[in-house]
Design a protein around this motif. Structure first.
Motif, mmCIF file in Angstrom:
data_model
loop_
_atom_site.group_PDB
_atom_site.id
_atom_site.type_symbol
_atom_site.label_atom_id
_atom_site.label_comp_id
_atom_site.label_asym_id
_atom_site.label_seq_id
_atom_site.Cartn_x
_atom_site.Cartn_y
_atom_site.Cartn_z
ATOM 1 N N UNK A 193 -50.745 27.347 32.847
ATOM 2 C CA UNK A 193 -50.266 28.442 31.756
ATOM 3 C C UNK A 193 -48.894 28.084 31.932
ATOM 4 N N UNK A 194 -48.053 27.740 32.147
ATOM 5 C CA UNK A 194 -47.106 27.092 31.330
ATOM 6 C C UNK A 194 -46.472 25.806 30.888
ATOM 7 N N UNK A 195 -47.657 25.088 31.780
ATOM 8 C CA UNK A 195 -48.038 23.746 31.432
ATOM 9 C C UNK A 195 -48.453 23.245 29.934
ATOM 10 N N UNK A 196 -49.933 23.967 29.581
ATOM 11 C CA UNK A 196 -50.542 24.128 28.624
ATOM 12 C C UNK A 196 -49.520 24.647 27.108
ATOM 13 N N UNK A 197 -48.315 25.707 27.473
ATOM 14 C CA UNK A 197 -47.853 26.727 26.931
ATOM 15 C C UNK A 197 -46.763 25.232 26.400
ATOM 16 N N UNK A 198 -46.059 24.592 27.216
ATOM 17 C CA UNK A 198 -45.389 23.390 26.669
ATOM 18 C C UNK A 198 -45.859 22.373 25.938
ATOM 19 N N UNK A 199 -46.667 21.217 26.047
ATOM 20 C CA UNK A 199 -47.903 20.815 25.823
ATOM 21 C C UNK A 199 -48.138 21.351 24.388
ATOM 22 N N UNK A 200 -48.740 22.605 23.565
ATOM 23 C CA UNK A 200 -48.574 23.189 22.535
ATOM 24 C C UNK A 200 -47.353 23.353 21.460
ATOM 25 N N UNK A 201 -46.271 23.753 21.993
ATOM 26 C CA UNK A 201 -45.460 23.676 21.213
ATOM 27 C C UNK A 201 -44.892 22.059 21.106
#
Ligand code: ZN
Ligand code: ZN
Length: 322
Positions: free
Chosen positions: A111-119
């Motif tokens: 979740x944390x990885x995708x959140x950073x990529x989307x940001x």
């Protein structure tokens, strides 16, 4: 009864650290099958029971035809080969507290990885580029590797349930499906979210809401005692009623643990068994309209006494990403 672990020279040091004490380790000088079968022979000789024979189970879901032929050749007289596929996998279905902890941590990391990529932004970048960034982000956060090759698929490409990321830029105003997972401390996570990259057309919004409803209802149906088929049918019934039955061609979900796809199955065909407390499964209905678009929403879920507890923390209301 004994437990023996066979490996070769390459894993001698590593297995000394990682293999539980329950097992006697054996470093095979010859190939592993031969070493294992020789150990049967020598045990028979030691106990004076030579030729008494026995039953030798093998994993018919994992052994190659070539290895099976070799096993037959090496089998001591009086022994019978018994297909025992699923036996070890069955032992893994219910997770203990330590395993659950690892799976929870893998899901959080993902979740944390995708959140950073989307940001950082995804529109205008290629699917491939986003997938590479996501996998790199997972590794940077401590994952050993992605638990499977990430899916990043926009527009008509999202209609392929197992799309491979293309060297094609993600456009504005379309659906974007991302299916990804992290492997952490040996255990896998698996999650899918479908996003909007701007204003969507009416059919896209409608299908998104349909899949969201089906996913939420199936999630609510997860509980000990419900069969995989019943939970599958909850989502399938809703999707069929909306006229999209033929566009949901895969099962609802699968077990997750050391492997990203393992027992049990939540599907029409393989879901006879009842769910049990401590199992970890996915709930992932999808609707795929060939040549147009697709939507899939997947949560990783622990079966608890009180029902399904989702480990996927990212929102499921239709979210616009830039
Ligand atoms: Zn997935
Ligand atoms: Zn999955």
């Amino acid at each position: 009864v004994g437990h023996r672990f066979f490996t070769d020279f390459r894993y001698d040091t590593q297995s000394a650290v990682q293999v539980p004490e329950l097992f006697t380790r054996a470093i095979a000088a010859v190939d592993l099958l031969e070493a294992a079968l020789r150990s049967i022979d020598s045990r028979e000789a030691a106990t004076g029971a030579a030729g008494a024979g026995g039953r030798l189970g093998f994993d018919d879901a994992g052994l190659t035809v070539k290895q099976y032929t070799r096993l037959e050749e090496l089998l001591p007289a009086g022994w019978e080969l018994v297909a025992s596929g699923g036996m070890v996998e069955g032992l893994r279905e219910v997770k203990d507290a330590g395993e659950l902890e690892r799976i929870v941590a893998a899901a959080r990391l993902a979740d944390e990885a995708l959140t950073s990529v989307l940001q950082a932004g995804v529109v205008g970048r290629t699917e491939r580029d986003v997938a590479i960034d996501l996998e790199l982000a997972m590794r940077r956060l401590g994952a050993e590797c992605p638990s499977f090759p990430s899916i990043v698929a926009a527009g008509e490409h999202s209609a392929l349930p197992h799309a491979e990321p293309r060297a094609v830029a993600i456009p504005k105003g379309t659906l974007l499906t991302i299916d990804w997972g992290a492997q952490l401390d040996g255990y896998c996570s698996d999650c899918t979210r479908t996003y909007a990259t701007g204003e969507l057309a009416e059919p896209e919004r409608e299908v998104y809401e349909l899949v969201r409803e089906a996913q939420a209802r199936a999630l609510a149906a997860v509980r000990p005692g419900a069969s995989g088929r019943e939970v599958d049918q909850v989502a399938r019934g809703i999707i069929e009623e909306a006229g999209h039955g033929e566009h949901f061609g895969h099962g609802l979900g699968h077990g997750v643990g050391l492997e990203v796809h393992e027992a049990p199955r939540l599907s029409r065909t393989g879901g006879e068994q009842s769910l049990r407390t401590g199992q970890v499964v996915t709930v992932e209905p999808g609707v795929y309209l060939p040549g147009a678009f697709g939507v899939r929403i997947e949560d990783l879920v622990v079966v608890t006494e009180d029902g399904g507890q989702s480990l996927s923390g990212l929102p499921k209301t239709l979210t616009v990403v830039d």
